[in-house]
Enzyme design. Structure first.
Site, short mmCIF file in Angstrom:
data_model
loop_
_atom_site.label_atom_id
_atom_site.label_comp_id
_atom_site.label_asym_id
_atom_site.label_seq_id
_atom_site.Cartn_x
_atom_site.Cartn_y
_atom_site.Cartn_z
N GLY A 496 84.40 40.11 19.56
CA GLY A 496 86.33 39.80 19.54
C GLY A 496 87.01 39.30 18.33
O GLY A 496 86.70 39.64 17.17
N ASP A 608 71.49 39.21 10.41
CA ASP A 608 72.20 39.99 10.28
C ASP A 608 72.67 39.79 9.17
O ASP A 608 74.02 39.29 8.67
CB ASP A 608 73.32 40.43 11.30
CG ASP A 608 74.35 41.37 11.73
OD1 ASP A 608 74.01 42.18 11.27
OD2 ASP A 608 75.13 40.61 12.22
#
Length: 822
Positions: A496, A608
């Site tokens: 987001g 990641d």
């Protein structure tokens, strides 16, 4: 009738034999001090000999020698009742000192029984008790009014244990017996679950614990004589909220202990072999819970250990039930046969940690699951242990009043944590408690603010406060971001938007607000909270809090002034980083990843690693961020974790991609790509380039293997890197990108090599702030001359849909940019 009597005799004999076996095997303590205080003779309790106080005077330091005794018959008969008949009285601070042969978990047990001695009513005693272990206050202003046993479990790291008795002013202290005994370190593990919010609880192994109650469900009293660790278990009938809803079952002889997990030291067969269960009375429509209620002290957290053993199921119709602590559903559809590999009557336990309690009672319930074939549920044993708070098991009256009042007021508290290296500011809030709708089988959300300090420079912290995150009110977050003003957006990620937040005192925050339509939802939200509340390290970004009110998923972090490493390499107008600065940033990130891989019982794999997830503070110190995809690593006897492939294109370990087998070496591969990204200053994937140049990792490896990495480095570094430093750096990155994980170095090895590369660089340019040298790499960089480096990388950025490329990202925090192909 005679046959029934014979059966009862047989069962009773079986019970005695099992008790005898239970007390004869088990843990053998290295340290075992049993003191019968105030006595002139040793006494035996079962197989344990309590040494007379006079003969143990070498342990005691006291200004007065006052030994008290009683011949009263009012002392209830029990295995240890003889220990309550004598006492040592202290009119001034006095201490017992015990040398320890072995560090680790130790029991401290203190017995108190007030009796009348020479017109001295021991009920009038008032005193405190301290342990030398981290100066823990065991008791404060204590005044026992009846027979009491206080039991503590401490993880001792020093070679000595001192227990100090300190009388209050114009009063005295006393004790009837003292025990300091080794306990198995495996008794307390880090496998506990915090609820409200639901996440793993880390650091329990270092916490000091006090036993509040230890209960044998559906069975008799189990004394210290019948427990391998000298514990006592009381029957549960007095704690049942509705006794008519419960019934008992017993099968002590059928109890099995698995190869790992529960052992007889965790709880004896006399506990696992009895249970309290639902009294369904053959009614298949029964729908109620069996509930126990316990008194606790507000202002503390508690470890709840639940003991289960399915001694009632037969055949295929096995128990499936729900477990509640208070109003929270902490274990839905618990099927004991599944956690014990299909075996019935197998001992199993589960640990939970409560949030800070705001009331003086705690309930535990079991009830039928919607998946139940027949409505039934059971519980075999239960332990409630208080977790010390700020080195104490007591909270003053004024502090307790303030804590309870804080539940009804909206207060902003600024906490300042000063470290040796730097100062961290953390804002703590306390919010208005409003009545909210409560639904059964939904986990409500606590409105308590729980302090979690930013690490003051230490590698990690295992204190209670450092293991919990804030639950921050939505109103506070909304005010800090000016109602999520779009003008405060500093980045957009897969989760987001990220907003710059500012508190009333000017403290900046980075607020990451989950997008309801994003595929990265609840799982990443929970993982991020779990991971960042578990670990504290100067090279890991600090989670300050979270908010899950109003169906929001909001994460609040410390603000990182200099944004992402990626934004300093390309795609923005930020000043270029020098080679020494780049090396120091790589070293910082490597330290953070090395800690993740080695700083805990199980490795944590980031999954990641990329330059967009390496953040820089105002001093350009690197911190690894974004743990939404992180995964706990394999067990000791495993080589990998099998899991779906997740990560970012260009950084993804090809072996992990092919085999879906995740290891720490997957992070090492990604970090190797980052290293080439740092030295070449270009995106990892650029589709518009010639085919051989599209993938940075593949392209850079070709030049590195030819020994010509200097031909493709960032043109801004040309002439500024010592050849030996670049050579060591390139060799390290090449090893990180080995095809097979087994051939890659560990993050510890990578860290060592990077520090060595920095030393090689500083050996030549130590006095040159511009990091230049007449003996450095030549000025030619022909393969960058093939493209227009003045603006082409901004184009690469836009064409690949990667970062926001304008200068507004200069103060961006965390995942402020769109994830690359996640």
């Amino acid at each position: 009738m005679m046959m029934a009597c014979e059966v009862l005799k047989f069962l009773f004999l079986q019970f005695l034999i099992l008790n005898f076996v239970c007390c004869c095997i088990g843990f053998d303590p290295k340290d075992k001090y049993y003191i019968n205080c105030g006595s002139s003779a040793d006494v035996a309790v079962g197989s344990i000999t309590y040494i007379a106080d006079k003969s143990s005077s070498r342990f005691l330091s006291t200004p007065e020698d006052i030994l008290a005794h009683t011949s009263s018959n009012s002392i209830a008969s029990s295995d240890d009742s003889v220990l309550f008949r004598t006492a040592r009285i202290f009119t001034k601070p006095s201490r017992y000192t015990f040398p320890l042969r072995q560090s680790g978990r130790h029991w401290i047990r203190l017995r108190f029984y007030p009796f009348l001695y020479q017109n001295l009513d021991m009920k009038s005693a008032n005193f405190s008790v301290f342990s030398s272990h981290k100066k823990t206050r065991l008791l404060s202003d204590f005044s026992p009014q009846n027979g009491t046993v206080k039991e503590y479990l401490l993880n001792v790291t020093s070679g000595i244990m001192v227990i100090t008795f300190s009388p209050s002013r114009n009063s005295f202290a006393y004790v009837n017996s003292v025990e300091v005994v080794s306990a198995p370190d495996s008794l307390i593990t880090d496998d506990a679950s915090l609820f409200n919010p639901i996440m793993a609880y880390s650091g329990l192994v270092d916490q000091a614990l006090e036993t509040v109650v230890r209960v044998n469900m559906g069975g008799p009293f189990v004394s210290l004589v019948n427990d391998t660790l000298g514990r006592s278990w009381v029957p549960d009938w007095s704690f049942l909220l509705h006794p008519n809803l419960a019934t008992n079952a017993s099968n002590i002889g059928g109890v099995r202990y698995p190869g790992g997990g529960a052992t007889q030291d965790i709880a004896p067969p006399t506990v696992y072999g009895t249970c309290t269960k639902m009294n369904s009375q053959s009614d298949p429509n029964s729908n109620f819970n069996v509930t126990w209620n316990f008194g606790v002290d507000a202002g503390f957290q508690y470890l709840i250990r639940l003991h289960f053993c399915d001694i009632v199921s037969k055949g295929a119709n096995q128990l499936v039930f729900d477990v509640y602590i208070g109003e929270f559903l902490v274990d839905r559809d618990l099927e004991l046969s599944s956690v014990s590999q299909g075996s019935l009557a197998t001992a199993y336990f589960k640990d939970f940690v409560t949030p800070l309690m705001d009331k003086d009672s705690l309930s535990v319930s079991i009830g039928p699951s919607k998946l139940s074939y027949y409505p039934d549920a059971l519980l075999n044993g239960l332990e409630v242990m208080k977790i010390s708070r700020k080195g104490s098991f007591s909270i003053g009256a004024s502090s307790l009043t303030a804590f309870l009042r804080s539940k009804k007021k909206l207060v902003m508290i600024v906490g300042v944590s000063v470290g040796v290296t730097f100062v961290s500011l953390i804002v703590v809030g306390v919010l208005v408690f409003m009545r909210r709708r409560k639904k059964k089988q939904e986990v409500s959300h606590s409105k308590i603010w729980i302090h979690i300090p930013v690490d003051g420079g230490a590698s990690h912290s295992h204190t209670m406060d450092s293991n919990l995150s804030y639950c921050i009110p939505f109103a506070v977050v909304e005010e800090a971001t000016n109602s999520f003003d779009e003008g405060r957006v500093i980045g957009v990620g897969g989760f987001g938007k990220v907003y710059e937040g500012v508190l009333g005192d000017g403290t900046k925050l980075a607020v990451k607000r989950g997008n309801p339509s994003s595929p990265q939802g609840l799982a990443e939200f929970r993982t991020e909270i779990e991971m960042l509340s578990r670990f504290r390290h100067r090279h890991l970004v600090s989670l300050l809090g979270y908010c899950d009110e109003k169906n929001e998923m909001i994460l609040v972090y410390e603000y990182m002034e200099n944004g992402t490493l990626k934004s300093h390499l390309y795609g923005s107008n930020l000043p270029s980083l020098g080679w020494k600065e780049r090396l120091q940033i790589c070293i910082g990130a490597a330290r953070g990843l090395h800690y993740l891989h080695t700083g805990y019982t199980k490795a944590v794999i980031h999954r990641d690693v990329k330059s967009a997830n390496i953040l820089l503070d105002e001093n350009l110190m690197a911190k690894v961020a974004d743990f939404g995809l992180s995964k706990t690593g394999p067990d000791i006897n495993q080589t990998h974790v099998s899991t779906a492939v997740k990560g970012s294109f260009g950084y993804l370990d090809p072996e992990y991609f092919r085999r879906q087998q995740l290891t720490e070496k997957s992070d090492v591969y990604s970090f190797g790509v980052v290293m080439f990204e740092v030295v070449c200053a270009r995106p990892v994937i650029v589709p518009s380039l010639p085919r051989e140049m599209v993938n940075l990792g593949e392209w850079a490896i070709k030049w590195q293997k030819k020994g010509e990495l200097d031909q493709i480095i960032d043109h801004r570094l040309v002439g500024r890197i010592k050849p030996n430093s670049l050579r060591k750096y390139g060799e390290t990155a090449e090893k990180c990108l080995a095809e097979f994980g087994v051939d890659r170095p560990s993050m510890g090895d990578v860290l060592w090599n990077l520090e060595y590369a920095l030393q090689l660089q500083e050996a030549v340019v130590r006095d040159d702030p511009e990091e230049s040298s007449s003996n450095n790499i030549h000025e030619i960089s022909p393969h960058f001359n093939d493209v227009d480096t003045s603006n082409s990388f901004g184009q690469f950025e836009r064409s690949s849909g990667d970062d926001l490329s304008d200068a507004s990202v200069s103060k961006v925090f965390s995942q402020l940019i769109r994830s690359e192909g996640r």
